[in-house]
Structure formats: C-alpha cells, structure tokens
Design a protein around this motif. Structure first.
Motif, PDB file in Angstrom:
ATOM      1  N   LEU A 170       0.824  -1.206   0.000  1.00 20.62           N
ATOM      2  CA  LEU A 170       0.000   0.000   0.000  1.00 20.62           C
ATOM      3  C   LEU A 170       0.862   1.262   0.000  1.00 20.62           C
ATOM      4  CD1 LEU A 170      -2.563  -1.343   2.587  1.00 20.62           C
ATOM      5  CD2 LEU A 170      -3.000  -0.955   0.153  1.00 20.62           C
ATOM      6  N   ILE A 171       1.937   1.205   0.758  1.00 25.59           N
ATOM      7  CA  ILE A 171       2.830   2.360   0.807  1.00 25.59           C
ATOM      8  C   ILE A 171       3.498   2.570  -0.545  1.00 25.59           C
ATOM      9  CG2 ILE A 171       4.982   3.222   1.808  1.00 25.59           C
ATOM     10  CD1 ILE A 171       4.046   1.794   4.442  1.00 25.59           C
ATOM     11  N   ALA A 172       3.913   1.484  -1.150  1.00 28.55           N
ATOM     12  CA  ALA A 172       4.549   1.580  -2.467  1.00 28.55           C
ATOM     13  C   ALA A 172       3.595   2.213  -3.475  1.00 28.55           C
ATOM     14  CB  ALA A 172       4.969   0.192  -2.941  1.00 28.55           C
ATOM     15  N   TYR A 173       2.349   1.809  -3.391  1.00 25.06           N
ATOM     16  CA  TYR A 173       1.344   2.343  -4.319  1.00 25.06           C
ATOM     17  C   TYR A 173       1.077   3.817  -4.032  1.00 25.06           C
ATOM     18  CZ  TYR A 173      -2.854   2.395  -7.227  1.00 25.06           C
ATOM     19  OH  TYR A 173      -3.777   2.665  -8.191  1.00 25.06           O
ATOM     20  N   LEU A 174       1.020   4.124  -2.741  1.00 24.20           N
ATOM     21  CA  LEU A 174       0.811   5.511  -2.320  1.00 24.20           C
ATOM     22  C   LEU A 174       1.956   6.394  -2.809  1.00 24.20           C
ATOM     23  CD1 LEU A 174      -1.134   7.250  -0.562  1.00 24.20           C
ATOM     24  CD2 LEU A 174       0.359   6.761   1.369  1.00 24.20           C
ATOM     25  N   ASN A 175       3.177   5.890  -2.664  1.00 23.13           N
ATOM     26  CA  ASN A 175       4.354   6.638  -3.120  1.00 23.13           C
ATOM     27  C   ASN A 175       4.319   6.881  -4.623  1.00 23.13           C
ATOM     28  OD1 ASN A 175       5.400   6.873  -0.593  1.00 23.13           O
ATOM     29  ND2 ASN A 175       6.812   5.144  -0.787  1.00 23.13           N
ATOM     30  N   ASP A 176       3.906   5.861  -5.338  1.00 24.65           N
ATOM     31  CA  ASP A 176       3.812   5.988  -6.791  1.00 24.65           C
ATOM     32  C   ASP A 176       2.855   7.097  -7.179  1.00 24.65           C
ATOM     33  OD1 ASP A 176       5.605   4.087  -7.379  1.00 24.65           O
ATOM     34  OD2 ASP A 176       4.263   2.925  -8.692  1.00 24.65           O
ATOM     35  N   ASP A 196     -11.068   0.015  -2.851  1.00 23.65           N
ATOM     36  CA  ASP A 196     -10.630   0.181  -4.215  1.00 23.65           C
ATOM     37  C   ASP A 196      -9.102   0.362  -4.266  1.00 23.65           C
ATOM     38  OD1 ASP A 196     -11.615   0.306  -6.823  1.00 23.65           O
ATOM     39  OD2 ASP A 196     -11.075   2.448  -6.902  1.00 23.65           O
ATOM     40  N   PHE A 197      -8.618   1.145  -3.344  1.00 23.62           N
ATOM     41  CA  PHE A 197      -7.187   1.404  -3.242  1.00 23.62           C
ATOM     42  C   PHE A 197      -6.424   0.101  -3.036  1.00 23.62           C
ATOM     43  CE2 PHE A 197      -3.244   2.625  -1.185  1.00 23.62           C
ATOM     44  CZ  PHE A 197      -2.879   3.788  -1.850  1.00 23.62           C
ATOM     45  N   TYR A 198      -6.941  -0.711  -2.142  1.00 30.01           N
ATOM     46  CA  TYR A 198      -6.295  -1.983  -1.846  1.00 30.01           C
ATOM     47  C   TYR A 198      -6.303  -2.875  -3.090  1.00 30.01           C
ATOM     48  CZ  TYR A 198      -5.226  -6.454   0.364  1.00 30.01           C
ATOM     49  OH  TYR A 198      -4.643  -7.635   0.711  1.00 30.01           O
ATOM     50  N   ARG A 199      -7.436  -2.889  -3.758  1.00 29.62           N
ATOM     51  CA  ARG A 199      -7.565  -3.750  -4.936  1.00 29.62           C
ATOM     52  C   ARG A 199      -6.579  -3.337  -6.039  1.00 29.62           C
ATOM     53  NH1 ARG A 199     -12.759  -3.497  -5.212  1.00 29.62           N
ATOM     54  NH2 ARG A 199     -12.797  -1.921  -6.836  1.00 29.62           N
ATOM     55  N   LYS A 200      -6.497  -2.028  -6.231  1.00 29.03           N
ATOM     56  CA  LYS A 200      -5.599  -1.541  -7.289  1.00 29.03           C
ATOM     57  C   LYS A 200      -4.130  -1.847  -6.962  1.00 29.03           C
ATOM     58  CE  LYS A 200      -8.401   2.176  -9.231  1.00 29.03           C
ATOM     59  NZ  LYS A 200      -8.776   3.591  -9.007  1.00 29.03           N
ATOM     60  N   LYS A 202      -3.052  -4.186  -5.073  1.00 27.21           N
ATOM     61  CA  LYS A 202      -2.871  -5.641  -5.130  1.00 27.21           C
ATOM     62  C   LYS A 202      -2.702  -6.095  -6.588  1.00 27.21           C
ATOM     63  CE  LYS A 202      -3.481  -9.876  -3.090  1.00 27.21           C
ATOM     64  NZ  LYS A 202      -2.864 -10.713  -4.137  1.00 27.21           N
ATOM     65  N   GLN A 203      -3.523  -5.509  -7.426  1.00 26.99           N
ATOM     66  CA  GLN A 203      -3.471  -5.817  -8.857  1.00 26.99           C
ATOM     67  C   GLN A 203      -2.079  -5.496  -9.407  1.00 26.99           C
ATOM     68  OE1 GLN A 203      -6.485  -3.553 -10.885  1.00 26.99           O
ATOM     69  NE2 GLN A 203      -7.325  -5.422 -11.809  1.00 26.99           N
ATOM     70  N   ARG A 204      -1.611  -4.328  -9.015  1.00 22.20           N
ATOM     71  CA  ARG A 204      -0.287  -3.874  -9.442  1.00 22.20           C
ATOM     72  C   ARG A 204       0.781  -4.821  -8.907  1.00 22.20           C
ATOM     73  NH1 ARG A 204       2.011   1.437  -9.867  1.00 22.20           N
ATOM     74  NH2 ARG A 204       3.951   1.075 -11.038  1.00 22.20           N
ATOM     75  N   PHE A 205       0.607  -5.200  -7.670  1.00 22.93           N
ATOM     76  CA  PHE A 205       1.565  -6.084  -7.011  1.00 22.93           C
ATOM     77  C   PHE A 205       1.670  -7.417  -7.748  1.00 22.93           C
ATOM     78  CE2 PHE A 205       2.837  -9.270  -3.895  1.00 22.93           C
ATOM     79  CZ  PHE A 205       3.865  -8.644  -3.197  1.00 22.93           C
TER      80      PHE A 205
END
Length: 583
Positions: A170-176, A196-200, A202-205
């Motif tokens: 989540l932090i990585a996504y937030l940083n992005d 939604d944030f978590y899903r996105k 996770k999808q990216r991950f």
RNA sequence: GCGCCCGUAGCUCAGCAGGAUAGAGCGCCGGUUUCCUAAACCGGAGGCCAGAGGUUCGAGUCCUCUCGGGCGUACCA
C-alpha cells in the motif's frame, strides 16, 4: 442484590438448615407457567436424592426453616418436590419505588469492581471495514456498555491490524501516486475508497514484478524504522482510521481513537516475548520456526502431528500469536486487568485456546486473570452462504448502513407520510441502524445468523423497530395526558394480574444484566426486552391508565408506564440502540 | 484423521446450572378500531427436539456411537 440471587441465598440457607449436604443450591429458575408462580426452587429433589429421602418431605423441612414472608406469598410444594414462589405485590411495589429513584434502576454495583478489557472490532487497516467486522463491533460494544453500567472499569481495546506485509504494498502504491502528483489530490481521491485502493495496489503487485519488489523493500524499511516510510505508513493509517471512525459514529459505537491500540504498538516487545518464552523453556524450533508446543495439542494435527503455536516464522517475522501474547502481558501489567474479553469469530477458537494456554504457562497471565474468548458465528445471506454482494464481493459496512437507513426511510415514509422529510430521515437513521444492531444482538452469538432486511425491520417479533415503537407508545401516554415524567410520583399499588406480571418483569432487569455480564450473551437482554414489552402490552390492553377508575390507580399505573419506558430505554441503550420519543 | 460448533414447527430462531404440558416471530386460519399511537393486540392449527443406546425420580439439555452440515487443523488474521 437482585431478586433471583436473593431467593437463591435464602432458600439455600434453609436447605442447609433442613440438613441438605453442603453446597446444595436452591436452583432458582423463572417458572415457565403462571400456575407455578414467578420463580421455582428445583434444588430439593437433588438434595433429597443425596440424602436418600423423599423430596417432598425435604421440601417441607425447608419450608419449616424458611421465612420468606417479606418477599413472597407462602411457598407451595408441587409435583415431585418443586417449591413454587409467588412474589408479593407489596414487595414488588417497594422494589419498583426504589428503582424509580435510582439512576441504575436497581442494578447493584459490585462489591469489588473489576477492570475488564473488551477487545473488539479490530479491523485490518489495509482495507475498509466490511460486514465481517460488524458482529465483533456490535457485540463488543454492547458488552462494554453493560459492564460499564454495572460499575466495572472497562478498557476498550481496538486491536487494529496496522502492521504487516500488506502495508508495504500500500505504501509503495501511495508513493507511486504521490510521485506523479505532488499536490496529493490524486492520492487523496483514491484513498477515499480504501477497498478500491487496496484492490488496485494488489493488482499492481500481482502484475508488476518491479512494483512487487519495491513493495517488499517497503516492508523491510518499515520494519527498520525508516523515517520516510514510517511517514507514509502514518498517513495511510490515519486515513484508514478516519474511515473507521465514520463507521463507528454512524453505528453509534463508543470506540474512539483513544481506544485504538493496534498491532504496531507491540512491535518493540515482540523480541522480549520470544526471549521470555525461551527463558521459560517453552520455545522449540521446528521446521525453522520458533514454536511452543502444548501437551493438549500433541498429535492433534493432520496425520497426528503436534500442533504448534508458531510465535516466530522461519524468516524471522512475527505473527498474530506473538502480538496477542504481548497484548495479554500488556493488559495484565499495564492495564491491571482482572478480565479480558476477546470478541472475535468462532473460527479463532483454537488460536485463543493456544494463546491463553501459552500465556498461562509462561506466566504472562496470572491464574486469576480471566481470559475469555467470546466467539460468534458467521453472517450468512438468505442462501445460507457467507453474506456477500450479488456479484460475490465483500459488502462494505458503510454501504450496508446506508442501505439500512434507506430501507428504514422507505418504511417510515410509507407508515407516516405526513412527517416532513428531515424528520423521516432522522427516524430512519435510528430505526435502520437499530434494526441492524438488534438483529445481531438478539441472536445467540454462537450460531451463524442469516441476515434478513425484512425480518430485522419488521414491527412484529423481537426486533428493534418493535421495541422502539413499544417505547414510543408508552411515552404517548404522558404526552396525551400533558404531564411530565417527573410528575408521575406516588404510591405503586399492584392489584391486577397484568400489573403484577409487569412489575415482576421490571424487577428482573438486574438479574438479567448480571447474566449478560457473566456469560457475554446480549441476546438474554433482548429476550428480556421482548418479554417486558409483551407484559406491558398485556397491561396496556387490560388496565386503563389515564382513564383508570380512581386517582390512586391512575398514579400507580403511570409509574408502571414510567418504569417500563425507562427500562426499555436503558436496556436498549446498553445494547447501543437509540430510542425515539415519538414515531 | 483429529478438534470445536451445530442439527428444535414449512421458514428464521429461543430454550438461562437436567426439572412440571418444548416457546417466539414469519407464513397459514380466525377475531379486535366510536376506547391512552392498528408500525398494535388477542386466539387457533402446526413438533418422535437428526437417529440409536446409556446415566437419572426426571433428558431438547449430560455421556457413548451413527448420520448430516459448518469451521479449524505450521509459518494469514
């Protein structure tokens, strides 16, 4: 002291005086048939068996050694040796008069109040609260309210999941997001829907190997205490907690940020937990993991394997067992708790058996520190499968509450279309939320329960709307008469059967609350409320209040109405459910 | 395999330390409104408490077994 306990002591004493073996209880129970009185003592049969004498003879001897004339009519021996007890109207009138003057409605304060930790709700902050958190939150909150009302010191603990590997992602996504968007407006918008944030992320991950590596790096720097990572973590945590607060506020749950004591709080102590387990000689390495093996779990796993409580993974990471052990110690030493309730779903039963067992062996929990798992079943949809959206997704709590209010609004609009919209919305919020909570609480928590809008919003049966309506009906009498509650003072005189039955019910609030607190079963309070409402309805039909024949009866009945209203309001309040003065 | 929970009216559930004739609601049938909120109240039909043994004066409740269901059972919480 509550009525049932009073009878228990008095008759147990008489039983002893009549020669019954030590420890013979009177075994007082509420009678299930009016002809058997209000209560019955079942203890004579068991004691007589031990003495090898005729139970009816023993019952007679008990009566010879008993003077209950202050409380009850002369007792009757019935059947094989039951003692039937009918409470005197005069005693009830006195008890009710006392209750009327007492803010606690006659519920006694314990001689030794306990410090009780209630651990409930505990959402994972990586995601948004969903229906899976509902029962813990509602049941735990009711227990906290009940224990607090009785006079115990309650410490609410919201053991949120605010640590762990998913935060790296989540932090990585937030940083992005932040990198492309210095103002942070984009990130804020995305964070408004955590699910939604978590899903996105996770999808990216799952799809982006580079991102996945960054995420893993974030976990490492988070655990290493890197300032920037911690900052991002704090931001995320804060936003997630504010989502929780919104839900708590809408639900009318008492949890605040002050009650949040999450997994991350224990980080620094986890290494000590391991060390102390090692010093205690409890730690064993198995398959690379640090484990504690309890004798009770030897050979209980698949293929008769020993089941360990794993406290440290082979990669060095800690688990929730570790955190829970640290939590037990914290609660004992820092919070000085006498009792701790863990309100979680029943699937975690074995986990808690193990954790409690290890905590005792390791001395993290003294023998007198009561550790109790308060388990509950799952919420099921009408198809008896886990409660999900039509498409199989998780139902967000915020959406569930919105639907509850909407459905209640439609109902209110149908029943009382003449009220203005704002007022109908107000009523809908109280009825809708109350319905969701009451439906959950009125069920025996041990069983799975089938979620049904129609049932919980029904005016018939043991539901919140029914109880709220019953309350509003009582209050209507006062409004009609144009008198204030405070003017309803005078003598209570009980003559009609309906009056006496209602009085008995009102007098049973203390013993009901006591049972709820001991057994952590809020449904007992709901059953009580439903019985009280039933007794009131019978009274209401049979005994005119405002049109009573003489002024004394009118005053007395007004006081019964007053006490009924207060009792309903108080009991619903202990369940965390609001009432309406008018609906 | 082992462990925990569950199986009660057509449906959803109560049944509090083993106690008297197993209770509610929905649904079904019938009744109540010149009368304090009918979003209500009252009455009726409907049960081999999954099955079989056992303990007991007494078992839906305790013990054993069988059947059926849910969950858990080594590095998620």
């Amino acid at each position: 002291m509550n009525l049932k306990a009073q009878l228990e002591i008095r008759i147990s004493d008489a039983l002893a005086a009549a020669g019954a073996p030590d420890g013979s209880g009177a075994l007082i129970a509420r009678s299930n048939k009016p002809q058997f009185g209000h209560y019955q003592a079942n203890g004579c049969m068991a004691a007589a068996k031990a003495l090898k004498i005729n139970p009816r003879d023993l019952a007679q001897k008990v009566l010879d050694n008993l003077d209950l004339s202050d409380i009850a009519e002369p007792l009757e021996i019935a059947g094989p040796g039951f003692l039937n007890i009918r409470i005197k109207p005069e005693w009830l009138a006195r008890r009710l008069t006392e209750a009327e003057r007492d803010p606690k409605l006659g519920v006694p304060t314990p001689e030794k109040p306990q410090t009780v930790v209630v651990d409930y709700s505990a959402p994972n902050l990586a995601k948004e609260m969903h229906v899976g958190h509902l029962r813990s939150t509602i049941i735990g909150d009711a227990m906290a309210r009940v224990l607090d009302f009785i006079g115990h010191k309650v410490v609410r603990q919201n053991h949120v999941g605010d640590w762990g590997t998913q935060f790296g992602m989540l932090i990585a996504y937030l940083n992005d997001l932040a990198a492309d968007d210095p103002q942070g407006t984009q990130a804020d918008a995305e964070l408004s829907d955590l699910e939604d944030f978590y899903r996105k992320s996770k999808q990216r991950f799952d799809s982006d190997e580079e991102f996945a590596n960054t995420a893993r790096q974030q976990v490492v720097s988070l655990q290493a205490g890197d300032a920037a990572t911690l900052e991002a973590w704090r931001k995320f945590r804060k936003i997630s907690l504010s989502h929780c607060s919104d839900v708590y506020r809408r639900l009318g749950v008492l949890l605040t940020d002050d009650d949040v004591y999450g997994e991350s709080e224990y980080n620094d102590d986890l290494v000590n937990v391991i060390d102390d387990l090692r010093s205690a000689g409890l730690l064993e390495e198995s398959q690379g993991a640090q484990c504690v093996f309890l004798d009770e779990f030897r050979g209980k796993g698949e293929d008769d394997a020993d089941v360990p409580l794993i406290v440290q993974k082979s990669d060095g990471g800690y688990l929730y067992a570790t955190t829970d052990l640290a939590g037990i110690r914290y609660r004992q030493t820092q919070l000085n708790a006498d009792r701790a309730l863990y309100v979680t779903d029943s699937r975690q039963g074995m986990h808690f058996t193990q954790v409690f067992g290890v905590a005792r062996k390791a001395g993290f929990a003294k023998p007198e520190f009561m550790l109790e798992h308060v388990p509950f079943g799952m919420m099921l949809g009408s198809d008896r499968r886990p409660f999900k959206t039509r498409t199989g997704g998780t139902i967000k709590l915020t959406d569930l509450l919105t639907e509850a209010e909407q459905r209640a609004f439609d109902l209110v609009s149908e029943k009382t279309p003449d009220l203005d919209e704002a007022r109908r919305k107000e009523i809908a919020a109280i009825v809708g939320i109350g319905a969701v909570k009451y439906a959950d609480l009125s069920q025996n928590r041990a069983s799975d329960y089938v979620f049904s809008w129609d049932k919980m919003l029904s005016m018939d049966g043991n539901t919140a709307p029914y109880m709220q309506y019953a309350y509003a009906r009582v209050k209507a009498i006062f409004r009609k008469a144009g008198i204030d509650e405070s003017q309803a003072v005078g003598q209570i005189v009980l003559t009609e059967a309906a009056e006496i039955n209602l009085a008995v019910k009102i007098a049973q609030l203390p013993e009901t609350i006591h049972s709820v607190s001991v057994e952590c079963m809020p449904n007992l309070l709901c059953s009580y409320l439903y019985e009280l409402a039933g007794a009131y309805m019978t009274f209401y039909e049979a005994c005119p209040v405002l049109k009573a024949d003489d002024p004394a009866a009118r005053t007395s009945r007004l006081m019964l109405c007053l006490l009924t209203a207060r009792t309903i309001k108080k009991a619903l309040g202990l369940l965390g459910i609001d009432i309406l003065e008018q609906m």
